[in-house]
Design a protein around this motif. Structure first.
Motif, PDB file in Angstrom:
ATOM      1  N   THR A  83       0.857  -0.990  -0.168  1.00  0.00           N
ATOM      2  CA  THR A  83      -0.173  -0.090   0.094  1.00  0.00           C
ATOM      3  C   THR A  83       0.984   1.352  -0.029  1.00  0.00           C
ATOM      4  O   THR A  83       0.705   2.352  -0.673  1.00  0.00           O
ATOM      5  N   SER A  92      -2.354   3.248  -8.925  1.00  0.00           N
ATOM      6  CA  SER A  92      -3.557   2.371  -8.444  1.00  0.00           C
ATOM      7  C   SER A  92      -3.216   1.238  -9.242  1.00  0.00           C
ATOM      8  O   SER A  92      -2.065   0.964 -10.058  1.00  0.00           O
ATOM      9  N   GLU A  97      -7.281  -1.218  -3.423  1.00  0.00           N
ATOM     10  CA  GLU A  97      -8.347  -0.457  -2.401  1.00  0.00           C
ATOM     11  C   GLU A  97      -8.717  -1.600  -1.319  1.00  0.00           C
ATOM     12  O   GLU A  97      -8.995  -1.192  -0.089  1.00  0.00           O
ATOM     13  N   PHE A 197      -9.066   5.725  -4.418  1.00  0.00           N
ATOM     14  CA  PHE A 197      -7.585   5.550  -4.335  1.00  0.00           C
ATOM     15  C   PHE A 197      -7.093   6.816  -4.660  1.00  0.00           C
ATOM     16  O   PHE A 197      -6.088   7.353  -4.150  1.00  0.00           O
TER      17      PHE A 197
END
Length: 248
Positions: A83, A92, A97, A197
């Motif tokens: 992350t 992304s 997510e 995101f």
């Protein structure tokens, strides 16, 4: 009987008999004191051995607790790395997510190290045990635990340095939801990412706290591994001391 003979010898001024009777009394007292001292030392050794066994049990229990924390940190670090890497680049990726939600969720489940030092205190502070404790073990005990306790304090302090959970609540990226648990009566609150995101990666406070969480987990995992290595070595010293007391 002895006192009667001693009184009779004094009346007769039989000084040789007086001296013999006095020597018998003194020797008897000395033997009694020696026997009493032997019994006390034997009792102290038994209590000391029991305290050492409790110390070893406590050490094994602490080992399991710390192993559990280490496994939690080992599970979390890869997710945090994933992350953080994508957030810093604002890049992304499929499943990112879901990873973010996992990070937020796990930040509310504490992994602060919990250790018990009751048995250690009983051995280290037991003044009665000092007379039967070997010099080697005394030195090892003082050296090992002074360093071990210092590292444990570092673990606790590092975990308390930052509280990402409470900080997440103040960001625009996270929201609270009310969910039902396994009971039909109680409900619980959970926090989850409440923004796309592209917005989350621009929330500098969120990203900063996530980076700090990753750093703390990495440092504490290293410290925990060092502590377990030292514990392995010192547990051997405890067993040697238990065997020595059993042979004395």
């Amino acid at each position: 009987m002895i006192l009667r003979r001693l009184a009779l010898a004094l009346q007769q001024q039989n000084w040789f008999t007086v001296m013999v009777e006095i020597m018998i009394v003194v020797i008897g007292i000395l033997i009694g004191l020696q026997v009493d001292d032997w019994h006390q030392r034997r009792e102290t050794r038994q209590l000391y051995q029991a305290a050492l066994n409790a110390f070893l049990i406590e050490s094994n229990s602490n080992r399991q607790l710390l192993d559990d924390r280490m496994r939690q940190m080992e599970d979390r670090i890869p997710v945090l790395e994933q992350t953080v890497r994508h957030l810093v680049r604002c890049e992304s990726a499929p499943g990112i997510e879901a990873a973010l939600n996992r990070v937020v969720d796990m930040s509310y489940r504490s992994i602060r190290p919990s250790q018990s030092f009751v048995a250690y205190e009983a051995v280290a502070s037991g003044t009665r045990f000092q007379e039967v404790m070997s010099q080697r073990f005394r030195l090892q005990l003082n050296s090992y635990y002074s360093e071990f306790l210092k590292q444990h304090e570092w673990l606790v302090r590092n975990a308390a340095t930052i509280d990402p959970a409470s900080r997440f609540e103040e960001t625009d990226s996270v929201a609270v939801v009310e969910t039902a648990d396994d009971s039909s009566v109680y409900t619980q609150f959970r926090w989850q990412v409440d923004a796309p995101f592209e917005s989350v990666c621009k929330d500098r406070a969120f990203v900063r706290d996530l980076i700090a969480m990753h750093a703390i987990h990495s440092v504490n995992l290293r410290l925990a591994r060092e502590m377990q290595g030292k514990r392995d070595a010192f547990d051997g010293e405890i067993r040697n001391e238990i065997n020595r007391i059993g042979l004395d």
